[in-house]
Motif scaffolding. Structure first.
Motif, mmCIF file in Angstrom:
data_model
loop_
_atom_site.group_PDB
_atom_site.id
_atom_site.type_symbol
_atom_site.label_atom_id
_atom_site.label_comp_id
_atom_site.label_asym_id
_atom_site.label_seq_id
_atom_site.Cartn_x
_atom_site.Cartn_y
_atom_site.Cartn_z
ATOM 1 N N TRP A 177 15.750 30.766 -20.221
ATOM 2 C CA TRP A 177 14.598 29.928 -19.868
ATOM 3 C C TRP A 177 15.053 28.683 -19.109
ATOM 4 C CZ3 TRP A 177 13.428 25.087 -22.327
ATOM 5 C CH2 TRP A 177 12.240 24.519 -21.901
ATOM 6 N N VAL A 178 16.125 28.049 -19.591
ATOM 7 C CA VAL A 178 16.642 26.851 -18.902
ATOM 8 C C VAL A 178 17.106 27.217 -17.492
ATOM 9 C CG1 VAL A 178 18.487 25.120 -18.885
ATOM 10 C CG2 VAL A 178 17.218 25.559 -20.989
ATOM 11 N N LEU A 179 17.846 28.331 -17.384
ATOM 12 C CA LEU A 179 18.361 28.741 -16.071
ATOM 13 C C LEU A 179 17.250 29.162 -15.112
ATOM 14 C CD1 LEU A 179 21.526 30.815 -17.064
ATOM 15 C CD2 LEU A 179 21.467 28.577 -15.958
ATOM 16 N N PHE A 180 16.402 30.098 -15.553
ATOM 17 C CA PHE A 180 15.430 30.706 -14.648
ATOM 18 C C PHE A 180 14.019 30.119 -14.746
ATOM 19 C CE2 PHE A 180 18.732 33.913 -15.206
ATOM 20 C CZ PHE A 180 19.098 34.083 -13.892
ATOM 21 N N GLY A 181 13.709 29.444 -15.841
ATOM 22 C CA GLY A 181 12.393 28.833 -15.986
ATOM 23 C C GLY A 181 12.364 27.398 -15.503
ATOM 24 N N ILE A 182 13.526 26.761 -15.515
ATOM 25 C CA ILE A 182 13.609 25.359 -15.081
ATOM 26 C C ILE A 182 14.567 25.203 -13.899
ATOM 27 C CG2 ILE A 182 14.240 23.013 -15.773
ATOM 28 C CD1 ILE A 182 13.430 23.787 -18.648
ATOM 29 N N GLY A 183 15.822 25.660 -14.069
ATOM 30 C CA GLY A 183 16.852 25.462 -13.043
ATOM 31 C C GLY A 183 16.561 26.147 -11.718
ATOM 32 N N PHE A 184 16.178 27.418 -11.782
ATOM 33 C CA PHE A 184 15.917 28.180 -10.560
ATOM 34 C C PHE A 184 14.782 27.577 -9.722
ATOM 35 C CE2 PHE A 184 14.091 32.041 -8.450
ATOM 36 C CZ PHE A 184 15.114 32.219 -7.537
ATOM 37 N N PRO A 185 13.636 27.238 -10.315
ATOM 38 C CA PRO A 185 12.589 26.626 -9.482
ATOM 39 C C PRO A 185 12.986 25.252 -8.923
ATOM 40 C CG PRO A 185 11.814 26.897 -11.749
ATOM 41 C CD PRO A 185 13.157 27.541 -11.655
ATOM 42 N N ILE A 186 13.742 24.484 -9.700
ATOM 43 C CA ILE A 186 14.206 23.182 -9.188
ATOM 44 C C ILE A 186 15.153 23.405 -8.009
ATOM 45 C CG2 ILE A 186 15.645 21.168 -9.710
ATOM 46 C CD1 ILE A 186 14.370 21.186 -12.522
ATOM 47 N N PHE A 187 16.082 24.357 -8.153
ATOM 48 C CA PHE A 187 16.997 24.697 -7.068
ATOM 49 C C PHE A 187 16.210 25.121 -5.827
ATOM 50 C CE2 PHE A 187 19.213 28.116 -4.795
ATOM 51 C CZ PHE A 187 20.323 27.419 -4.340
ATOM 52 N N PHE A 188 15.230 26.004 -6.015
ATOM 53 C CA PHE A 188 14.427 26.489 -4.899
ATOM 54 C C PHE A 188 13.665 25.348 -4.216
ATOM 55 C CE2 PHE A 188 10.428 28.110 -3.197
ATOM 56 C CZ PHE A 188 10.920 29.002 -2.271
ATOM 57 N N LEU A 189 13.115 24.433 -5.006
ATOM 58 C CA LEU A 189 12.358 23.312 -4.442
ATOM 59 C C LEU A 189 13.247 22.350 -3.653
ATOM 60 C CD1 LEU A 189 9.914 22.538 -7.386
ATOM 61 C CD2 LEU A 189 9.311 23.457 -5.126
#
Length: 168
Positions: free
Chosen positions: A56-68
């Motif tokens: 969840w931390v990686l793909f629910g939070i980290g991935f969208p932040i990285f993408f943004l």
């Protein structure tokens, strides 16, 4: 000091890429809420709570932040072209006009030439930096290396490049 002639910042806003990011993020949030908040197992073979929290931390939070934060930045000065694909490239690449053999703004085929978007290398060794669209600045360096930098403003950057006379 170099005089800035042109600047462009591009974000990756391809609808299908956004859809993938939203779908993955939503799935991770749904799984987190179902299993961690409500205590109901997520899926037929649920991960342990600590593993789900990490995912969840990686793909629910980290991935969208990285993408943004993903963006391609181009800067043309009176002496050089700078390119940086943040946050993937910590340091910008600089190409002095004195190192450039030829430069042109053109239409290209990102899927056919580079197999997609991002920082890519074509089958013939040309490096590509692109986030969307099919317009780019094709550069051939005097050392024989070639690259293409995607642009969303081909007419504007062409006008600037045409106005600059670089040393050969």
């Amino acid at each position: 000091m170099e005089k800035i002639m042109y600047e462009e910042k591009q974000k990756m806003t391809l609808w299908w890429v956004v859809l993938i990011v939203v779908a993955l993020t939503s799935l991770m949030w749904y799984g987190f809420i179902q299993q961690i908040i409500y205590g109901l197992p997520f899926g037929t073979n649920p991960a342990s709570d600590p593993v789900l929290i990490v995912l969840w931390v990686l793909f629910g939070i980290g991935f969208p932040i990285f993408f943004l934060t993903l963006r391609l930045e181009i800067k043309v000065t009176d002496q050089s072209i700078h390119v940086q694909f943040k946050p993937l490239m910590i340091k910008k690449q600089t190409f002095l006009f004195s190192e450039i053999n030829s430069i042109q703004v053109e239409t290209y085929h990102p899927i056919r030439e580079f197999w997609g978007y991002g920082i890519r290398i074509s089958l013939d060794g040309e490096k590509g930096y692109n986030v969307k669209g099919n317009h780019g600045i094709r550069i051939e360096l005097k050392n024989g290396k070639n690259m293409l930098i995607g642009t969303q403003k081909p007419d504007e950057v062409k006008e600037v490049l045409d106005s600059i006379v670089w040393k050969e």
